[in-house]
Write a protein that holds these residues in place. Structure first.
Motif, PDB file in Angstrom:
ATOM      1  N   ASP A 113      88.843-146.505  74.929  1.00 23.75           N
ATOM      2  CA  ASP A 113      90.357-146.498  75.163  1.00 23.75           C
ATOM      3  C   ASP A 113      91.129-145.435  74.422  1.00 23.75           C
ATOM      4  N   CYS A 114      90.460-144.906  73.499  1.00 26.50           N
ATOM      5  CA  CYS A 114      90.913-143.735  72.636  1.00 26.50           C
ATOM      6  C   CYS A 114      91.499-142.684  73.542  1.00 26.50           C
ATOM      7  N   ASN A 115      92.659-142.007  73.395  1.00 21.78           N
ATOM      8  CA  ASN A 115      93.169-141.008  73.854  1.00 21.78           C
ATOM      9  C   ASN A 115      92.412-139.595  73.329  1.00 21.78           C
ATOM     10  N   LYS A 116      91.462-139.652  72.427  1.00 29.32           N
ATOM     11  CA  LYS A 116      90.827-138.730  72.171  1.00 29.32           C
ATOM     12  C   LYS A 116      89.270-138.438  72.752  1.00 29.32           C
ATOM     13  N   SER A 117      88.892-139.377  73.712  1.00 30.80           N
ATOM     14  CA  SER A 117      87.750-139.630  74.029  1.00 30.80           C
ATOM     15  C   SER A 117      87.075-138.629  74.867  1.00 30.80           C
ATOM     16  N   GLU A 118      87.721-137.595  75.389  1.00 32.33           N
ATOM     17  CA  GLU A 118      87.360-136.725  76.217  1.00 32.33           C
ATOM     18  C   GLU A 118      86.539-135.589  75.088  1.00 32.33           C
ATOM     19  N   ARG A 155      81.686-140.562  78.508  1.00 33.64           N
ATOM     20  CA  ARG A 155      83.123-141.333  78.984  1.00 33.64           C
ATOM     21  C   ARG A 155      82.976-142.286  79.818  1.00 33.64           C
TER      22      ARG A 155
END
Length: 492
Positions: A311-316, A302
């Motif tokens: 920038d993806c909201n699934k990056s975690e 990250r």
């Protein structure tokens, strides 16, 4: 290439994955005892056997013990074909005696009735490679005319020994291609009904994959397949999961807690990222983990992931397929070009080789390097051409000896600029000094020069980088640079 993905959401909790990443521990180790294989699969990443000496039995056991000491609980045996390795059962017993789980990915060879029973008694997990119900298609995938029969006989022997409905863990590992995509829903349901875990994965383009265009499929159709299978699982099998590439029903965060050790002792982040971080025959696994920039970047993805993935909201809990990103872009931190979430913004993805214009502060005429060719683990290759308008060329077209250190320094800046390219911060570097500078040849106008860099040491913000400049295959200059880097916030 099919990466034999570890389904970490089924094996390990997010908290223990985070701890393993932070503390340089392992939860699993993927290992290859031999590179030899009796199949010629069209999607295989292995390529040709090289002339390196493979690890001995003692070498490979030492690696396993090192992994155990680092916290590994699972050993995933890859190949080559593990079941044609003469000492495979000795290795399996050794691993089980150490209290570790074993999972073997196999094409089914040599799994006779008695061998299947032996594997079941040792509680070995099996992942059988099977991508089609169709005889001819399966043989085509595997590159031999009797592959289908070998796989089906193995399947029969394993289920008779208690795998699947009998309670012993079994999976079927399948590639997604244009030749089988229309039958994968029925294959998925059939496997679920047999008590067998389906492993379906997008192919990483490496090795023989590049020569087999029929393996590729429209990304929109792959996305639709993932969502159809998710709906099937939810409505028919009471299993809920969020579709995301590259694994159907799973996710890949393997780089945070696992490594791949090939039969030559080379340590790679995974089979898809063909960057060698070290060799266990030369240094301990723990040291390789700590010193590898590639491994550390991926363990803290990250902080380092780039562009669309950043920038993806699934990056975690998702970074696409790092193998696909590396093989297609040359950058293991770039966005996954085959992720369906980015197909309308693919032009934002950067591919190597790349111009250094936006990576370094120098501009013409004081810009002495042109192109970043490739990046590795603490290494990079940069290219330039000596032109007559270069201010450090004399009236005879000869490059001044004092230019070589500047060329190496600018190559370092290009590598640093590429690694840290993101919108959140800027990494500025300063040349503190040079030593062991040797001028071995002479460059002149028209020469194409290659600069090879390797980071020899790093302590905090300080680094020592060895740079060599080549004209053809002849080195003409080299030197060690001491650099200092700082991170500055960039206002949006």
């Amino acid at each position: 290439m099919f990466c034999h993905g570890i389904h970490d959401m089924k094996l390990f909790e997010p908290a223990e994955i985070s701890i393993a990443a932070e503390e340089n521990k392992l939860l699993a180790l993927e290992i290859e005892f031999s590179h030899k294989c009796n199949f010629q699969c069209t999607y295989c990443y292995s390529g040709n056997i090289n002339d390196q000496k493979e690890m001995s039995l003692e070498d490979s056991r030492n690696v396993i013990l090192q992994a155990k000491a680092l916290g590994a609980r699972s050993i995933v045996v890859l190949g080559g074909e593990p079941m044609i390795y003469p000492k495979i059962m000795e290795q399996v017993r050794f691993i089980r005696d150490e209290g570790l789980d074993v999972e073997i990915f196999t094409n089914g060879s040599n799994i006779t009735e008695s061998r299947a029973k032996e594997l079941a008694e040792l509680n070995v997990k099996i992942a059988l490679k099977m991508s089609s119900f169709d005889h001819d298609k399966q043989n085509k995938f595997c590159g031999r005319n009797d592959a289908y029969d070998i796989i089906q006989q193995c399947f029969s022997n394993l289920t008779a020994a208690g795998y699947g409905k009998g309670g012993k863990y079994m999976a079927v590992s399948s590639v997604i291609s244009k030749d089988n995509i229309d039958e994968l829903e029925s294959l998925w349901c059939w496997l679920r009904e047999q008590g067998i875990e389906p492993y379906l994965e997008m192919i990483t383009p490496r090795g023989s994959d590049f020569e087999n265009d029929y393996l590729y499929r429209d990304i929109g159709k792959i996305e639709a397949l993932f969502y159809r299978l998710a709906e099937l699982d939810r409505t028919r099998f009471n299993k809920t999961w969020d579709p995301q590439p590259p694994l159907v029903g799973g996710r890949c965060l393997r780089h945070k807690y696992s490594l791949y050790v090939n039969s030559y002792g080379e340590v790679l982040p995974c089979a898809g990222i063909s960057i060698v971080a070290g060799n266990v025959k030369e240094e301990p696994l723990s040291k390789i983990i700590q010193n590898s920039e590639v491994i550390q970047d991926l363990r803290h993805h990250r902080e380092h992931i780039k562009s669309l993935c950043a920038d993806c909201n699934k990056s975690e809990f998702c970074y696409g397929c790092r193998g696909i990103a590396y093989q297609m872009t040359g950058d293991y931190l770039e966005s996954d070009p085959l992720c369906w979430r980015f197909q309308d913004r693919k032009e934002e993805i950067q591919y190597l080789p790349v111009s250094v214009d936006s990576l370094i502060p120098q501009t013409k005429p004081m810009q002495f390097v042109n192109t970043l060719i490739c990046v590795g683990d603490r290494s990079a290759t940069v290219e330039t051409e000596i032109t007559k308008d270069c201010p450090m060329v004399d009236d005879k077209g000869i490059l001044s000896e004092s230019a070589y250190i500047e060329i190496i320094a600018q190559a370092c800046a290009a590598h640093n600029g590429f690694r840290t390219r993101n919108k959140k911060n800027r990494h500025d570097g300063f040349l503190l000094g040079a030593k062991n500078v040797k001028i071995l040849g002479q460059g002149q106008v028209g020469d194409r020069l290659i600069i090879k860099l390797h980071k020899e040491a790093k302590l905090g913000d300080f680094g020592v980088i060895l740079g060599r400049i080549y004209r053809g295959d002849k080195p003409i200059a080299e030197g060690e640079l001491k650099v200092y880097s700082i991170v500055q916030e960039v206002s949006e």
